[in-house]
Motif scaffolding. Structure first.
Motif, PDB file in Angstrom:
ATOM      1  N   TRP A   1      -5.466  -9.942  -9.778  1.00  0.00           N
ATOM      2  CA  TRP A   1      -6.854 -10.101  -9.350  1.00  0.00           C
ATOM      3  C   TRP A   1      -7.787  -9.785 -10.520  1.00  0.00           C
ATOM      4  O   TRP A   1      -7.571  -8.823 -11.249  1.00  0.00           O
ATOM      5  CB  TRP A   1      -7.190  -9.142  -8.204  1.00  0.00           C
ATOM      6  CG  TRP A   1      -6.395  -9.350  -6.946  1.00  0.00           C
ATOM      7  CD1 TRP A   1      -5.132  -8.918  -6.689  1.00  0.00           C
ATOM      8  CD2 TRP A   1      -6.828 -10.028  -5.775  1.00  0.00           C
ATOM      9  NE1 TRP A   1      -4.743  -9.278  -5.423  1.00  0.00           N
ATOM     10  CE2 TRP A   1      -5.771  -9.965  -4.833  1.00  0.00           C
ATOM     11  CE3 TRP A   1      -8.013 -10.682  -5.404  1.00  0.00           C
ATOM     12  CZ2 TRP A   1      -5.858 -10.529  -3.570  1.00  0.00           C
ATOM     13  CZ3 TRP A   1      -8.100 -11.237  -4.142  1.00  0.00           C
ATOM     14  CH2 TRP A   1      -7.037 -11.161  -3.240  1.00  0.00           C
TER      15      TRP A   1
ATOM     16  N   VAL B   1     -14.437 -15.990  -3.608  1.00  0.00           N
ATOM     17  CA  VAL B   1     -13.026 -15.888  -3.984  1.00  0.00           C
ATOM     18  C   VAL B   1     -12.580 -17.234  -4.539  1.00  0.00           C
ATOM     19  O   VAL B   1     -12.820 -18.274  -3.930  1.00  0.00           O
ATOM     20  CB  VAL B   1     -12.148 -15.498  -2.781  1.00  0.00           C
ATOM     21  CG1 VAL B   1     -10.674 -15.495  -3.170  1.00  0.00           C
ATOM     22  CG2 VAL B   1     -12.556 -14.135  -2.240  1.00  0.00           C
TER      23      VAL B   1
ATOM     24  N   GLU C   1      -9.129 -19.026  -5.917  1.00  0.00           N
ATOM     25  CA  GLU C   1      -7.681 -19.027  -6.190  1.00  0.00           C
ATOM     26  C   GLU C   1      -7.422 -19.899  -7.407  1.00  0.00           C
ATOM     27  O   GLU C   1      -7.303 -21.110  -7.313  1.00  0.00           O
ATOM     28  CB  GLU C   1      -6.916 -19.566  -4.989  1.00  0.00           C
ATOM     29  CG  GLU C   1      -6.760 -18.598  -3.855  1.00  0.00           C
ATOM     30  CD  GLU C   1      -5.785 -19.140  -2.822  1.00  0.00           C
ATOM     31  OE1 GLU C   1      -4.585 -18.836  -2.924  1.00  0.00           O
ATOM     32  OE2 GLU C   1      -6.245 -19.883  -1.939  1.00  0.00           O
TER      33      GLU C   1
ATOM     34  N   VAL D   1     -12.391 -12.729  -8.057  1.00  0.00           N
ATOM     35  CA  VAL D   1     -13.402 -12.362  -7.069  1.00  0.00           C
ATOM     36  C   VAL D   1     -14.700 -12.052  -7.812  1.00  0.00           C
ATOM     37  O   VAL D   1     -14.708 -11.239  -8.736  1.00  0.00           O
ATOM     38  CB  VAL D   1     -12.970 -11.138  -6.233  1.00  0.00           C
ATOM     39  CG1 VAL D   1     -14.061 -10.785  -5.218  1.00  0.00           C
ATOM     40  CG2 VAL D   1     -11.654 -11.403  -5.533  1.00  0.00           C
TER      41      VAL D   1
ATOM     42  N   VAL E   1     -12.529  -7.516   0.866  1.00  0.00           N
ATOM     43  CA  VAL E   1     -12.127  -8.866   0.468  1.00  0.00           C
ATOM     44  C   VAL E   1     -10.717  -9.164   0.964  1.00  0.00           C
ATOM     45  O   VAL E   1     -10.438 -10.250   1.491  1.00  0.00           O
ATOM     46  CB  VAL E   1     -12.216  -9.027  -1.062  1.00  0.00           C
ATOM     47  CG1 VAL E   1     -11.584 -10.343  -1.503  1.00  0.00           C
ATOM     48  CG2 VAL E   1     -13.672  -8.964  -1.514  1.00  0.00           C
TER      49      VAL E   1
ATOM     50  N   THR F   1      -9.836 -12.078   3.469  1.00  0.00           N
ATOM     51  CA  THR F   1      -8.905 -13.089   2.966  1.00  0.00           C
ATOM     52  C   THR F   1      -7.772 -13.298   3.952  1.00  0.00           C
ATOM     53  O   THR F   1      -7.359 -14.424   4.237  1.00  0.00           O
ATOM     54  CB  THR F   1      -8.341 -12.651   1.601  1.00  0.00           C
ATOM     55  OG1 THR F   1      -9.405 -12.569   0.669  1.00  0.00           O
ATOM     56  CG2 THR F   1      -7.317 -13.647   1.094  1.00  0.00           C
TER      57      THR F   1
ATOM     58  N   ASP G   1      -7.915 -17.665   3.457  1.00  0.00           N
ATOM     59  CA  ASP G   1      -8.336 -18.298   2.209  1.00  0.00           C
ATOM     60  C   ASP G   1      -7.246 -18.172   1.160  1.00  0.00           C
ATOM     61  O   ASP G   1      -7.075 -19.017   0.294  1.00  0.00           O
ATOM     62  CB  ASP G   1      -9.619 -17.659   1.677  1.00  0.00           C
ATOM     63  CG  ASP G   1     -10.821 -18.011   2.549  1.00  0.00           C
ATOM     64  OD1 ASP G   1     -11.752 -17.204   2.591  1.00  0.00           O
ATOM     65  OD2 ASP G   1     -10.807 -19.082   3.172  1.00  0.00           O
ATOM     66  N   VAL G   2      -6.526 -17.060   1.228  1.00  0.00           N
ATOM     67  CA  VAL G   2      -5.437 -16.807   0.298  1.00  0.00           C
ATOM     68  C   VAL G   2      -4.196 -16.562   1.122  1.00  0.00           C
ATOM     69  O   VAL G   2      -4.191 -15.722   2.018  1.00  0.00           O
ATOM     70  CB  VAL G   2      -5.739 -15.581  -0.583  1.00  0.00           C
ATOM     71  CG1 VAL G   2      -4.584 -15.316  -1.523  1.00  0.00           C
ATOM     72  CG2 VAL G   2      -7.027 -15.801  -1.358  1.00  0.00           C
TER      73      VAL G   2
ATOM     74  N   TYR H   1       0.436  -9.749   0.301  1.00  0.00           N
ATOM     75  CA  TYR H   1      -0.911  -9.221   0.191  1.00  0.00           C
ATOM     76  C   TYR H   1      -1.102  -7.979   1.041  1.00  0.00           C
ATOM     77  O   TYR H   1      -2.219  -7.568   1.315  1.00  0.00           O
ATOM     78  CB  TYR H   1      -1.939 -10.291   0.623  1.00  0.00           C
ATOM     79  CG  TYR H   1      -1.915 -11.464  -0.295  1.00  0.00           C
ATOM     80  CD1 TYR H   1      -1.130 -12.562  -0.004  1.00  0.00           C
ATOM     81  CD2 TYR H   1      -2.647 -11.451  -1.472  1.00  0.00           C
ATOM     82  CE1 TYR H   1      -1.086 -13.640  -0.859  1.00  0.00           C
ATOM     83  CE2 TYR H   1      -2.612 -12.524  -2.327  1.00  0.00           C
ATOM     84  CZ  TYR H   1      -1.824 -13.624  -2.012  1.00  0.00           C
ATOM     85  OH  TYR H   1      -1.780 -14.683  -2.868  1.00  0.00           O
TER      86      TYR H   1
END
Length: 660
Positions: free
Chosen positions: A509, A526, A528, A537, A556, A560, A565-566, A572
């Motif tokens: 990140w 954000v 990717e 970010v 975040v 996310t 989104d990710v 994660y």
């Protein structure tokens, strides 16, 4: 009551405005007129001229410049010299200096406002029968009482003002009503004083009265709270300030004219140590008046302290001040507490009280720095009117002629105070020096930041992430980057990940903090860059928002996960219960000044001073709100001007003496 509600013109909003905005300028009747008269014989020329100067100063400086004009320069509802600087900095590269000088002088003169205000109120007890020989200006008991009140005031800053703050408005309404009432009573006794509205008397005083021009230094004290008024714009809103000023100005003018009327009606030839503020009141009301005055001066001091906290917080965000501990004692938006600034101001206030001992002595040294701050605001306002508002050059020229004439006169009249206030110069120069060094050093170091094409490292980072032969460093590895362009990354960050001991992580990140010109922006995006592997970010934070990176980053991660989104599942930290993984590692890269540098004298002095100041400042770890256990500090040498030639001569081995 919510901030946006306070910015509407309502009875409650106007009441709160009285408590927050007008404390400093509202308590000036305690000492302004006694300072103008001093030890001079009381004459019609002096009294009429003095009160006329006060009225027109309030009209030109406070009403015209600040209430009508400067309040227009609101930065999304926020005011103050740094808010104004944020609006105009792009138009001239050197505008940082008037912003620094204005902020530093405003802070410096702030250490005398609490003692002079509180002392002026307490010294009124000298007029109470039985206390004439006990409460004497300058004696140990009076000084002790004033210092005791100031000590309690600064001690309770750490708890915030949420509870007692609700009483500020009613108390200040009572204060202004009181001074207006007793002023009007005196005007009825001597209505001819109203002729002093004619500016002829002011001009006559400045031109014909012996040394009359130098009285402007005392006259200026009536408008010293105007600069702080602009700084507090964000607390109540422009409309509430403008509407409530009508009541405040009527009260102030009534009291000033009442004091002038008493001076001419009393038959006194000199003041003889009397304070006309208390003399216009009947003796039976003296103790209630002193109690109300003391409460009003405490509120005025509180507003100044809170404004100092806000000013330094903005300076930190805009890279004018080292990072320091900032606390939030309540949930009231914008209310902060800065321990180091609190106790520096406290030490300064106590020092001023011990040095000057009484309010009359402090008045002599008061006002010079505020004139400088006002001139700096005028400088920035010129660029605001010219480039932001795009006003007619003729209108701008007319406004500048008025302000420059008035403020330069006040500046010259206050210059004579330097001999009485040389101690202030040490504090002021220290503030200016710190802000200048911090700002310029950051500019110098940023010139030598090396950026690389980030995309050319994507494949390498992916391979590193899947290389199980290297121990995993973290699930989420987070770096703070200064790269504004998402395609770039600092060379030092790439070196940190890939060189020496490579740092393998499931997800890399890269967090960038962008300071907006707006005060309270809190947004993020954000990107990717490599799905599930390399993510950037961008936090867009207002200049009054404390960057608590760990708190924001976890938010975040949560969002996310919620919005997908990710992707990446448990990688994660996501599970079926939607818990965020705690395996987050932050890396902060800190620089130290390498001995290999060869600077110019100027840059060497600035950078060495910068790193000396940095030793006293808060670490980046604390400043960015990062947990101690999850953060690693990497120290790298800062080489800005590397040595280009080394005068080292080789000799034959046989010529070198052997030592055992």
């Amino acid at each position: 009551m919510q901030t946006n509600q306070l910015k509407k013109v309502t009875a409650a909003g106007l009441l709160v405005t009285l408590g927050i905005i007008f404390g400093d300028i509202g308590t000036s009747p305690l000492y302004v007129f006694s300072s103008i008269i001093g030890n001079r014989p009381i004459t019609k020329e002096l009294v009429y001229g003095g009160i006329s100067c006060v009225f027109w100063t309030l009209t030109l400086q406070t009403t015209f410049k600040y209430i009508l004009l400067t309040l227009q320069a609101d930065n999304r509802g926020e005011g103050g010299i740094f808010s104004l600087y944020a609006l105009v900095w792009r138009y001239r590269h050197w505008l940082y200096f008037p912003a620094i000088l204005g902020a530093a002088t405003l802070l410096a003169d702030g250490i005398i406002t609490p003692p002079i205000s509180v002392a002026s109120a307490i010294e009124g007890l000298n007029g109470v029968h039985g206390l004439e020989n006990i409460i004497v200006p300058g004696n140990a008991l009076t000084i002790g009482i004033v210092i005791g009140i100031i000590t309690l005031l600064f001690f309770f800053q750490q708890f915030g003002t949420k509870v007692v703050g609700s009483a500020f408005g009613p108390i200040m309404f009572l204060w202004f009503s009181m001074i207006m009432f007793w002023g009007i009573i005196q005007i009825f006794h001597f209505p001819n004083i109203l002729a002093a509205f004619n500016p002829y008397y002011a001009i006559e005083l400045l031109v014909k009265y012996p040394n009359g021009f130098w009285l402007l230094g005392a006259v200026f004290l009536c408008t010293t709270g105007a600069e702080a008024l602009y700084s507090d714009l964000g607390h109540c809103g422009k409309k509430n300030i403008q509407v409530s000023w009508i009541f405040v100005k009527v009260a102030l003018v009534a009291n000033y004219f009442g004091q002038a009327a008493w001076l001419l009606h009393s038959g006194k030839t000199t003041l003889g140590g009397l304070n006309p503020f208390y003399e216009i009141m009947p003796h039976w009301f003296l103790i209630p008046a002193i109690v109300i005055a003391t409460l009003a001066t405490i509120i005025a001091s509180q507003a100044l302290i809170s404004g100092s906290f806000t000013l330094i917080s903005e300076a930190v965000s805009m890279n004018f001040w080292p990072r320091i501990t900032i606390k939030y004692p309540t949930d009231v938006r914008g209310q902060i507490y800065i321990p180091s600034i609190n106790w520096i101001l406290y030490a300064g206030c106590v020092g001023m009280m011990l040095y000057f001992k009484d309010s009359n002595s402090m008045v002599v040294a008061y006002g010079f720095s505020i004139t400088v701050a006002m001139i700096m605001t005028t400088t920035l306002m010129f660029y605001y009117m010219k480039f932001v508002k795009k006003w007619s050059p003729l209108i701008i020229a007319l406004i500048l002629v008025i302000f420059i004439s008035v403020e330069s006169s006040f500046f010259v009249a206050n210059v004579v105070k330097l001999a009485k206030r040389w101690q202030f110069l040490i504090f002021e120069i220290s503030l200016v020096f710190t802000m200048y060094v911090w700002f310029k050093a950051r500019k110098i170091s940023n010139r030598f930041l090396h950026f690389e094409n980030f995309m050319q490292h994507f494949d390498t980072l992916k391979k590193l992430s899947f290389d199980t032969s290297i121990p995993k460093y973290a699930t989420h590895l987070v770096y703070l980057t200064k790269a504004n362009n998402k395609k770039n990354i600092e060379s030092r960050i790439i070196d940190s990940i890939l060189k020496k001991r490579p740092k393998r992580a499931d997800v890399y990140w890269f967090v960038h903090i962008n300071r907006t010109d707006e005060p309270y922006t809190m947004e993020y995006t954000v990107d990717e860059m490599v799905p599930d592997k390399i993510i950037r970010v961008d936090f867009n934070l207002g200049f009054r928002v404390q960057p608590r990176v760990h708190l924001f980053f976890r938010k975040v991660l949560e969002e996310t996960m919620d919005y997908y989104d990710v992707k990446g599942g448990a990688r994660y930290g996501c599970s079926n219960t939607k818990e965020i993984s705690t395996d987050i590692r932050y890396v902060i890269i800190e620089k130290f000044l390498s001995v290999e540098n060869e600077f110019s004298s100027r840059e060497g002095f600035i950078l060495r001073s910068y790193f000396a100041i940095k030793e006293l400042a808060q670490s980046d770890k604390k400043a960015f709100g990062l947990d101690m256990s999850d953060t690693e500090i990497e120290n790298i040498p800062m080489v800005i001007a590397p040595a280009t030639s080394v005068k080292l001569q080789r000799t034959e081995l046989s010529q070198v003496p052997m030592h055992y």
